[in-house]
Structure formats: C-alpha cells, structure tokens
Design an enzyme around this catalytic site. Sequence first.
Site, PDB file in Angstrom:
ATOM      1  N   PRO A  23       2.386  22.930   6.974  1.00  0.00           N
ATOM      2  CG  PRO A  23       2.758  23.954   9.033  1.00  0.00           C
ATOM      3  CD  PRO A  23       3.469  23.382   7.846  1.00  0.00           C
ATOM      4  CB  ALA A  57      -1.872  25.796  13.159  1.00  0.00           C
ATOM      5  CE1 TYR A 182      -2.314  32.861  14.571  1.00  0.00           C
ATOM      6  CE2 TYR A 182      -0.609  31.806  13.257  1.00  0.00           C
ATOM      7  CZ  TYR A 182      -1.842  32.447  13.349  1.00  0.00           C
ATOM      8  OH  TYR A 182      -2.577  32.687  12.216  1.00  0.00           O
TER       9      TYR A 182
HETATM   10  C1  LIG Z   1      -4.152  27.918   3.232  1.00  0.00           C
HETATM   11  C2  LIG Z   1      -2.926  28.155   4.080  1.00  0.00           C
HETATM   12  C3  LIG Z   1      -2.959  27.811   5.420  1.00  0.00           C
HETATM   13  C4  LIG Z   1      -1.819  27.969   6.215  1.00  0.00           C
HETATM   14  N1  LIG Z   1      -1.828  27.527   7.513  1.00  0.00           N
HETATM   15  C5  LIG Z   1      -0.662  27.483   8.218  1.00  0.00           C
HETATM   16  C6  LIG Z   1      -0.593  26.787   9.447  1.00  0.00           C
HETATM   17  O1  LIG Z   1      -1.542  26.142   9.902  1.00  0.00           O
HETATM   18  N2  LIG Z   1       0.585  26.841  10.127  1.00  0.00           N
HETATM   19  C7  LIG Z   1       1.676  27.493   9.637  1.00  0.00           C
HETATM   20  O2  LIG Z   1       2.716  27.518  10.291  1.00  0.00           O
HETATM   21  N3  LIG Z   1       1.641  28.102   8.428  1.00  0.00           N
HETATM   22  C8  LIG Z   1       0.512  28.082   7.704  1.00  0.00           C
HETATM   23  N4  LIG Z   1       0.501  28.621   6.443  1.00  0.00           N
HETATM   24  C9  LIG Z   1       1.769  29.090   5.864  1.00  0.00           C
HETATM   25  C10 LIG Z   1       2.407  27.987   5.043  1.00  0.00           C
HETATM   26  O3  LIG Z   1       2.741  26.855   5.836  1.00  0.00           O
HETATM   27  C11 LIG Z   1       3.680  28.473   4.315  1.00  0.00           C
HETATM   28  O4  LIG Z   1       4.649  28.811   5.261  1.00  0.00           O
HETATM   29  C12 LIG Z   1       3.402  29.677   3.414  1.00  0.00           C
HETATM   30  O5  LIG Z   1       2.209  29.508   2.678  1.00  0.00           O
HETATM   31  C13 LIG Z   1       4.562  29.930   2.450  1.00  0.00           C
HETATM   32  O6  LIG Z   1       4.790  28.787   1.660  1.00  0.00           O
HETATM   33  P1  LIG Z   1       4.264  28.690   0.109  1.00  0.00           P
HETATM   34  O7  LIG Z   1       4.816  29.867  -0.608  1.00  0.00           O
HETATM   35  O8  LIG Z   1       4.812  27.362  -0.370  1.00  0.00           O
HETATM   36  O9  LIG Z   1       2.760  28.707   0.135  1.00  0.00           O
HETATM   37  C14 LIG Z   1      -0.644  28.511   5.665  1.00  0.00           C
HETATM   38  C15 LIG Z   1      -0.643  28.888   4.315  1.00  0.00           C
HETATM   39  C16 LIG Z   1      -1.751  28.702   3.519  1.00  0.00           C
HETATM   40  C17 LIG Z   1      -1.689  29.067   2.061  1.00  0.00           C
END
Ligand SMILES: Cc1cc2nc3c(=O)[nH]c(=O)nc-3n(C[C@H](O)[C@H](O)[C@H](O)COP(=O)(O)O)c2cc1C
Length: 370
Positions: A23, A57, A182
């Site tokens: 997400p 989210a 959160y």
């Molecule tokens: C632009 C962006 C928005 C994110 N929004 C959410 C979110 O809405 N809910 C959530 O649980 N994590 C959110 N995250 C965290 C990601 O889901 C993920 O756990 C985190 O970026 C680590 O993974 P990655 O290294 O593949 O980016 C967000 C991350 C990014 C980069």
Amino acid sequence: MSVLFSPYALGPLTLRNRIVIAPMCQYSAENGNAGDWHMIHLGQLALSGAGLLVIEATAVEDIGRISLGDLGLYSDDNEAALGRVLAAIRRHSRMPVAIQLGHAGRKASSHAPWDGGQCLAPAEGAWQTVAPSALSHAPGEPPPLALDAAGLARVKAAFVRAAQRADALGLDAIELHAAHGYLLHQFLSPLANQRDDAYGGALENRMRFPLEVFDAIRAAVPARMPVGVRISATDWVDGGWDVAQSIAFGQALAQRGCSFIHVSSGGVSPLQKIPLGPGYQVPLAEQIKRGVGLPTVAVGLVTEPAQAEAIVKAGEADLVAIARAILFEPHWPWRAAAELGAQVEAPPQYWRSQPRELKALFGDARIGQR
Ligand SMILES: Cc1cc2nc3c(=O)[nH]c(=O)nc-3n(C[C@H](O)[C@H](O)[C@H](O)COP(=O)(O)O)c2cc1C
C-alpha cells in the site's frame, strides 16, 4: 521452477504469484475521493502482473486521514469514487485488489510529505486528532485527545462501515493497518498508550482495541473475503513494542481468523533507530512466521527478483511486497518473470513487447485473458 511465480492461496482467494504491491499513500484524493490520479496510478499497477494490489491506507473517518489528500471510505461519495476506479481496473486486469483500512490517530492532520509532512496549522484546516492517550507523536506537536468509550465505539463502527463498503465495492481482501505509528499501532505500543483502563497497561490490554476492531471487521464481511493485518514488528526503541509482543498479537489474530500478517516496522516514535539495508525487515517477517504460522508478507527494500525469490524459497515469508521499486519500474514483475524463467500475465495490447528471446514470458498467461 520459480517459487515467487507459484500460486498462493489466501483462504479462498488464490493469487497467481507471490508478489504483492504494498500500500502506498498518494495524498491525491479530494474529500477522501479517488480521482483521475488513482485511475492512472492504480490502473498502471494493475497491469504489472503482480499477484495482489493493495490500495493505499484508506481512512475510515475523516479525522483519521493523515493529510487532507488521503483516500477515504467513510462516505457514499468516497465509495462511488473508488467504485469508478475499480470498474475501470476490472475491465482491463484480473489482478485481485485489496484495500488497506486505517486511521492515523495522533499522526493525522498533517501536510503531505512533499509539503514537509509537518502538522497542519489551524489556518490550514488543522483538526483535533485522537489517540489512546493525550501524548503527542513528537515534541511540540499538538496533543491528541484520548479516546473515551464513546470515541472507541465510534472508531470501531467506522472501521466496520468502511469494511462493508469495501465488500460492496467487490474488493478482494482487506488489510487492517496496525503499523507505522497510526491509531491501532498507537494502542499496541507502550510508547503511545499510557491508558490506565482496560485498553492500556498490560500487553493483553494494549491489544484489546485492535483485536476488537479486527473481530468487528471479520464479523462484518463475508467469509470469502480475507482480512489480514499489517503490523510494525518492532518500534526500534527500547521499552517499545517488539517482536515477542508481535508474536503474541499475531497468535491472537490467528485464533480470530486472520488471513495474513504483513510485517513492517517502526513509525511510532521519532526516537526510532532503523537499521536500513536490503531486506532489513525480512528477519522480522521470518520470526513472526515461525512464531505465529499465518501466511506472512515480507516487505522493505526488496528490490531484486533473485532476492524476492530467495525469500520465498527459503520460507522466510510466503509473499513479498514491493513498494518503491514498483513505482520506479511499474513492470517489475515482468522483469522478475523474465529473470526467473517464469510467466506473467500481461494485457493483450502489450503482448508485442515480449522480447524475441523470451517467447514464453506472456505464454500461458494469455489463456483465460479477458
Ligand atoms: C510513497 C509511499 C507511500 C506509502 N504509503 C503507505 C501506506 O499507505 N500504508 C502503509 O502501510 N505503508 C505505506 N508505505 C510503506 C510501504 O508500503 C513499504 O512498507 C515501504 O516503502 C518499504 O518497502 P519498499 O522498500 O519496497 O519501498 C508507503 C511507502 C511509500 C514509498
């Protein structure tokens, strides 16, 4: 045979492969309504060949939004707006779509990250935030209001109503957001929860509200709909929430019919010290998987197909979620399938892009293509 590209059953929902699109908040909604940006963004991701797309989210009440641009599912307008996006996606993709339902609690009423992420000022439309205790997230920030019995009941009912809307929209699964500092994580963590009633103090009490919310959602949607939970497995702060408590929480969720656990970390305290590095949260996922036994999603700096394959092959997790890497490279699963000698579903409009030497890349995936 690639394990990453083998199917996986989340209860009655079978995913075509083990790649989950994590997400990601887009801060681009108006009054919680999805718009053109969501059509473009989610539409593009729905063509990526991943096994599951998790929508960002999504706030269950307006004061539960992180920013004024957060997606919501608290009004008829929100439901209709998301319905339009989903209808378009469904016409062009068979990818199952889940939604992350959340409430920002004391981390609400903020600017989008690209505007600095700080708390809104009153003139900018700030609102009174709520939390388990009247403790600010960071020094100098306006304190939240501690939720009373009526507030807890209202928030729980908002989660249930949003889950019913998700079901009415035909979404394929729900992920409850209990991570990243959160509201539900605020209840779990002793750093944010200093209540002296049945919802604070001992671990059992801190887990009570998140578990009540889980139970209420689980009871409100049909059995065919998987309901999972995203947690922060540790606060990365001494005296905070940790892996042992996460395992206890996961076990309680498993007893209640939780379908999967998605293992992230941090977010509740500015004092956190996160040891960032490739796959840095995978060992947390592995410990939770071993201790709880639920289908487990690993996430966090998984950027390479071979790395993702190794995680599921070793049984460290059952599914791997990708966030930033798939924004950078929206057809990441195509490249992964190419590198791992597997197949991926692609829209017929793009079949001619299949490289000559990878004749089978979109091979069997064509069968059954709508
Ligand atoms: C632009 C962006 C928005 C994110 N929004 C959410 C979110 O809405 N809910 C959530 O649980 N994590 C959110 N995250 C965290 C990601 O889901 C993920 O756990 C985190 O970026 C680590 O993974 P990655 O290294 O593949 O980016 C967000 C991350 C990014 C980069």
